[in-house]
Write a protein that holds these residues in place. Structure first.
Motif, PDB file in Angstrom:
ATOM      1  N   ALA A  69      40.496  18.418 -28.069  1.00 39.91           N
ATOM      2  CA  ALA A  69      41.171  17.304 -27.198  1.00 39.91           C
ATOM      3  C   ALA A  69      40.267  16.174 -26.638  1.00 39.91           C
ATOM      4  N   TYR A  70      38.606  16.443 -26.721  1.00 49.23           N
ATOM      5  CA  TYR A  70      37.902  15.839 -26.476  1.00 49.23           C
ATOM      6  C   TYR A  70      37.457  15.091 -27.600  1.00 49.23           C
ATOM      7  N   LYS A  71      37.611  15.435 -28.821  1.00 51.63           N
ATOM      8  CA  LYS A  71      37.243  14.628 -29.877  1.00 51.63           C
ATOM      9  C   LYS A  71      38.456  13.528 -29.959  1.00 51.63           C
ATOM     10  N   TYR A  72      39.683  13.865 -29.931  1.00 51.81           N
ATOM     11  CA  TYR A  72      40.235  13.049 -30.277  1.00 51.81           C
ATOM     12  C   TYR A  72      39.940  11.509 -29.033  1.00 51.81           C
ATOM     13  N   VAL A  73      40.093  11.947 -28.067  1.00 42.13           N
ATOM     14  CA  VAL A  73      39.597  10.382 -26.526  1.00 42.13           C
ATOM     15  C   VAL A  73      38.116   9.758 -27.516  1.00 42.13           C
ATOM     16  N   ARG A 103      29.846  19.865 -28.418  1.00 44.47           N
ATOM     17  CA  ARG A 103      29.992  20.019 -30.095  1.00 44.47           C
ATOM     18  C   ARG A 103      30.573  17.963 -30.100  1.00 44.47           C
ATOM     19  N   ALA A 104      32.424  17.591 -29.722  1.00 43.40           N
ATOM     20  CA  ALA A 104      33.116  16.872 -29.401  1.00 43.40           C
ATOM     21  C   ALA A 104      32.230  15.527 -29.138  1.00 43.40           C
ATOM     22  N   GLY A 105      30.855  15.624 -29.018  1.00 44.46           N
ATOM     23  CA  GLY A 105      29.800  14.088 -28.892  1.00 44.46           C
ATOM     24  C   GLY A 105      29.642  13.630 -29.917  1.00 44.46           C
ATOM     25  N   LEU A 106      29.520  15.004 -30.954  1.00 45.01           N
ATOM     26  CA  LEU A 106      29.580  13.985 -31.848  1.00 45.01           C
ATOM     27  C   LEU A 106      30.133  13.154 -32.624  1.00 45.01           C
ATOM     28  N   TYR A 107      30.999  12.951 -31.870  1.00 48.63           N
ATOM     29  CA  TYR A 107      32.108  12.203 -32.386  1.00 48.63           C
ATOM     30  C   TYR A 107      32.128  10.826 -31.547  1.00 48.63           C
ATOM     31  N   GLY A 108      31.694  10.618 -30.287  1.00 48.46           N
ATOM     32  CA  GLY A 108      31.490   8.984 -30.235  1.00 48.46           C
ATOM     33  C   GLY A 108      30.771   9.293 -28.828  1.00 48.46           C
TER      34      GLY A 108
END
Lengths: 86, 538
Positions: free
Chosen positions: B313-317, B376-381
């Motif tokens: 969910a986080y990565k998507y945004v 972990r999601a922080g890598l995507y934005g």
């Protein structure tokens, strides 16, 4: 027939994505392959069957294969499940 | 007139198209099982083709995320156990393919319904969806009535599934009305993204409305008017016209830049409560996500969301917003917002009790799972992590320590995570505002949550009608606190945003700009209104 016991180390268990990986791999082999949880067998070549097993984090399951390529099948499925991490 | 839940605003006037999904299936005994199996196989092939098409159109209409579900549908159609079970029923019970499909999909769906994990439970709907698709093909009925629409109309259905919203022709669907669903249901969010008026939770509209009835859908008030008078129609036509003009007018302001008194550009960001809303935010020109509420991941469930579920969910945004800042608020729950599976004690004063960051510090495993997913999601934005309800320095330090601990754990496990993220806090307790000079040394940004700040500062429960008149955003105490927070932050070289309702109050805008606010985060449709009211040109 060969078999191996393995523990699910993925937090999310065997849900759609890992299950579909597993099923795709299983379908590459000629052997009959099943997963066993609580003495119940589930067809490793069926996404519905694998998912209906509802394997979650920490569950111990058995991979069982029988057929001409049973050893390769066992090893390859084992490594897929072992590699499952979130 | 029917009353439901206004799930997507706007007015629609049009002819009803009632979608009846569940086909009646009768059991017929057959002799030629071979022929029946051939029929089945043909239907399955057609179903696969339909789904392939759906996958493509949904990728175009809603994006990768929306298309994922069809990948699973395709696998079910190729499943040896599922298809095998249908064929076996035909062979051994000498029944027609339609009935065999129905029995089998019900059986499989039941297995999933009985599972105690939400994720698996929800798969039951996918199986029934597939079953219905095959049955409709066998019956020679057009399965996707929604996709087969040729003229513009208002969709009336029992429930509208994601696969249906994905395939409908957006230009022909004037509005949507359904028996089931609410403000946060999947279809509501999509309706808002597509800007189609929707009224849901109507109970029995499919029984009351017939194909061809003239309907007026009032998405703002949650009303459906059936065969209204000419007079009513013209009132609503006017309203519709007005909304349309306003919308067009507002779009002119998309590129307006608002500046504060220091001459600095004020970021106009969006508040969202669900990953899909990021698309609405972008459409209205959001310059960032100022508040991504994560409660949706935890609500309406029977168990905690997994790390991976959150990560996705986080990565998507984050991916959608690219290099723009996405501020994700850690779990803000407790008090009045309870989670049944947490077994929280009932409290005398929920708003002064174990909630938000207090709850997270109390239940560390929950907190750490969320922080792991965030890092972990922080890598995507461009990630900002925000802690809610901070009321003391010790609390903030403890939260930051846990964040460091999570970093070390990820490092030790060799899991990749972001080391380049921002940390901030909500300023929503009077104490945090008063010691904001001290707190500012510890974080990268503040975001003022005005709803709670006003309630706590003025000691007013605004839900209590007897005292709600005291709830006043213009109270000098509130203005002083806000000014103090902004000044203290600027002294330490950090920026201050605002994500409460005051941020969207056009009457407060000038005051806030005067104070030197750096960011305003509002619900997506408010972005343009705010830009317009600033009176500043692009």
């Amino acid at each position: 027939m060969v078999e191996a016991k393995i523990k699910i180390n993925s937090q999310t268990g065997l849900h759609a994505r890992p299950a579909s990986l597993l099923v795709k791999e299983a379908n590459k082999f000629k052997s009959n392959i099943c997963l066993v949880k609580h003495d119940k067998e589930y067809n490793a070549k069926s996404i519905m069957s694998v998912m209906s097993m509802g394997a979650t984090f920490g569950d111990e399951i058995i991979i069982r294969a029988s057929g001409e390529d049973e050893n390769e099948a066992l090893n390859s499925l084992k490594s897929i499940i072992e590699a499952l991490k979130d | 007139m029917l009353r439901g839940i206004g799930a997507s605003s706007g007015v629609a006037i049009g002819i009803a198209r009632v979608i009846k999904k569940t086909s009646e299936v009768e059991k017929v005994l057959i002799k030629d099982t071979q022929k029946e199996i051939e029929r089945l196989e043909k239907a399955i092939e057609l179903a696969k083709k339909e789904i392939e098409d759906l996958k493509v159109s949904s990728k175009e209409n809603i994006g990768e995320k929306g298309a994922e579900i069809f990948e699973a549908h395709l696998m079910i159609l190729e499943d040896v156990e599922f298809i095998g079970a249908i064929k076996e029923k035909i062979n051994t019970e000498f029944i027609n393919a339609e009935y065999a499909v129905k029995l089998t999909s019900d059986e499989f769906a039941q297995i999933f319904i009985n599972m105690d994990n939400d994720y698996f439970k929800e798969r039951a709907a996918d199986i029934k969806d597939i079953g219905n698709r095959i049955i409709n093909i066998l019956l020679g009925k057009n399965n996707n009535s929604i996709s087969s629409i040729k003229e513009s109309c208002i969709i009336v259905a029992h429930d509208i599934t994601p696969s249906e919203t994905a395939q409908m022709n957006k230009d022909l669907v004037l509005g949507m009305a359904a028996n089931l669903g609410g403000k946060t249901s999947h279809v509501a969010i999509l309706a808002r993204t597509l800007e189609i008026p929707a009224v849901l939770g109507l109970g029995n509209i499919t029984e009351v409305v017939k194909d061809g009835d003239l309907l007026i859908l009032d998405g703002d008030n949650g009303l459906v008017l059936i065969n209204p008078s000419q007079e009513t129609i013209s009132v609503y036509k006017e309203k519709q016209e007005k909304i349309l003009l306003e919308k067009r007018e507002l779009l002119k302001y998309k590129d307006v830049e608002i500046k504060n008194k220091l001459g600095r550009k004020v970021e106009i960001a969006a508040n969202i409560g669900n990953p899909f809303e990021v698309d609405i935010a972008l459409k209205y020109g959001a310059e960032g996500i100022g508040l991504f509420r994560t409660e949706f991941l935890y609500m309406d469930k029977t168990s905690m969301p997994t790390e991976n579920e959150q990560f996705e969910a986080y990565k998507y945004v984050l991916e959608k917003m690219k290099d723009r800042l996405v501020i994700i608020r850690t779990l803000d729950i407790g008090g009045d917002k309870n989670l049944p599976y947490l077994n929280l004690e009932k409290e005398m004063n929920p708003f002064l009790g174990l909630r938000a960051i207090r709850l997270c510090l109390n239940k560390r495993d929950i907190f750490k799972t969320q922080l792991r997913a965030l890092l972990r999601a922080g890598l995507y934005g461009n990630l900002g992590i925000m802690f809610p309800m901070i009321s003391s320095l010790e609390e903030l330090k403890e939260a930051k320590n846990i964040l460091k601990e999570v970093e070390r754990e990820l490092e030790a496990e060799g899991v990749e995570y972001s080391k380049d993220y921002k940390v901030g806090i909500m300023i929503e307790t009077p104490s945090s505002a008063i010691i904001s000079d001290i707190l500012a040394k510890e974080v990268d940004f503040f975001s003022i949550g005005t709803n709670d700040l006003i309630q706590y500062t003025l000691a007013v429960d605004r839900m209590n009608q007897n005292v709600s008149y005291l709830y006043n955003p213009n109270h000098p105490a509130i203005l002083r606190l806000i000014k103090t927070v902004i000044d203290n932050a600027h002294k330490e070289g950090i920026w201050v945003g605002m994500c409460g309702e005051m941020a969207a109050d056009v009457n407060m805008l000038n005051t806030l700009l005067e104070f030197g606010i750096d960011e305003l985060s509002v619900s997506p449709p408010m972005i343009l209104k705010l830009k317009k009211s600033s009176g500043q040109a692009s």
